[in-house]
Design an enzyme around this catalytic site. Structure first.
Site, short mmCIF file in Angstrom:
data_model
loop_
_atom_site.label_atom_id
_atom_site.label_comp_id
_atom_site.label_asym_id
_atom_site.label_seq_id
_atom_site.Cartn_x
_atom_site.Cartn_y
_atom_site.Cartn_z
CB ALA A 43 -0.93 -0.02 1.21
CB ALA A 216 22.02 9.44 5.39
CD GLU A 217 26.64 8.38 3.50
OE1 GLU A 217 27.36 8.88 2.61
OE2 GLU A 217 26.38 8.96 4.58
CG ASP A 246 7.62 0.81 1.38
OD1 ASP A 246 8.27 -0.05 0.79
OD2 ASP A 246 7.11 0.62 2.51
NE ARG A 279 6.36 16.29 4.02
CZ ARG A 279 5.92 16.36 2.77
NH1 ARG A 279 5.20 15.38 2.26
NH2 ARG A 279 6.19 17.43 2.03
#
Length: 300
Positions: A43, A216-217, A246, A279
């Site tokens: 989903a 983060a890379e 996702d 977020r």
């Protein structure tokens, strides 16, 4: 032309506790907040692709409990077609998630209704035949995933697999996959190699294109006959990394469906993932196309 993407995968209700740090075994910690979010890898990827501008159809299953209707409504609210989302007797899938103050997470998934997705209906097959791209993950039974991959291969539909949760995969499934998108842990589990470049090289023996995400890379892209390429990720402060992978895959699918070359599509998808980690929530954090375009342009 707007691409049509079909997603076969899980739908879960995410039950999220926010804590300063995750508890160790046998330990109890006090959380500062609890929230519920519609989720599930299938989903989530469907919502991410729809918000990124694709036409998306979902093949999956929800239960007859209170979560089932909420999960269906959440998909529809994001523009995902749910005509072939089954409703089966019993509980919907759930994911029990602990998010710490550094944005890291630990997750326990209880499949519930997702366990019913063991094969394809005639309607599922007709939908896949009309797709530009099929997205698959491993939170639903492997028999259904394999059936979908084989059907897509036999009908010339490009297939992208996220091998999560990591598990041993039959060669016949990998043979039917066009692009494998794995994180470092999944790539290591599939190959036994902890170095992402080594893992990607091994995976190319079975899959023509491989992406290993590096958090983060950024990500590493490998294709047969060429040197691997690293695509950097935007630097952001993580609030919640749940669903970032996702988001990346859904946006990548939308970009590929539009015909973008893989390196360009990966950079655009990285911008989408960067927005999502700033977020809270999984599907709730996923950006819309206008936001992704603005982020990508700002960082160009």
């Amino acid at each position: 032309m707007t691409p049509h993407i079909v997603v076969l995968g899980s739908t879960n209700m995410d039950l999220v506790a926010y804590v300063e740090r995750a508890p160790r075994r046998g330990e109890t910690v006090t959380g500062r907040a609890f929230r519920t979010f519609p989720g599930g890898k299938g989903a989530n990827q469907a919502v991410a692709a729809a918000r990124a501008g694709a036409t998306v159809s979902m093949i999956g299953a929800v239960g007859t409990d209170g979560f089932g209707g909420r999960l269906r409504a959440a998909l529809e609210h994001s523009g995902v077609d749910t005509d072939l989302l089954r409703t089966v007797e019993g509980a919907s899938g759930t994911a029990h998630i602990v998010v710490d103050d550094e944005g890291g997470n630990a997750i326990v998934v209880v499949p519930g209704a997702n366990a019913a997705l063991t094969g394809l209906t005639h309607g599922d097959e007709a939908l896949i035949t009309c797709a530009d791209l099929l997205l698959l993950q491993l939170e639903t039974p492997l028999d259904g995933v394999l059936a979908a991959a084989r059907y897509a291969r036999d009908h010339g539909v490009r297939t992208v697999l996220t091998p999560a949760p990591a598990q041993s995969l039959p060669p016949e499934l990998l043979d039917a996959v066009d692009l494998l998108v794995a994180n470092e842990h999944e790539a290591a589990a599939l190959t036994g190699a902890t170095d992402p470049r080594t893992a990607a090289h091994k995976l190319l023996d079975q899959v023509p294109d491989v992406v290993v995400t590096l958090g983060a890379e950024g990500c590493l892209y490998a294709t047969r006959g060429a040197e691997p390429v690293t695509v950097p990720a935007p630097r952001v402060t993580a609030v919640d990394t749940t669903g970032a992978g996702d988001t990346f895959v859904g946006a990548l699918a939308a970009a590929l469906g539009e015909g973008r070359p893989l390196p360009s599509a990966l950079a655009w998808a990285s911008s989408a993932a960067a927005l999502s980690v700033g977020r809270p929530g999984a599907a709730a954090s996923m950006p819309y196309r206008t936001e992704i375009d603005a982020e990508a342009e700002a960082r160009a």
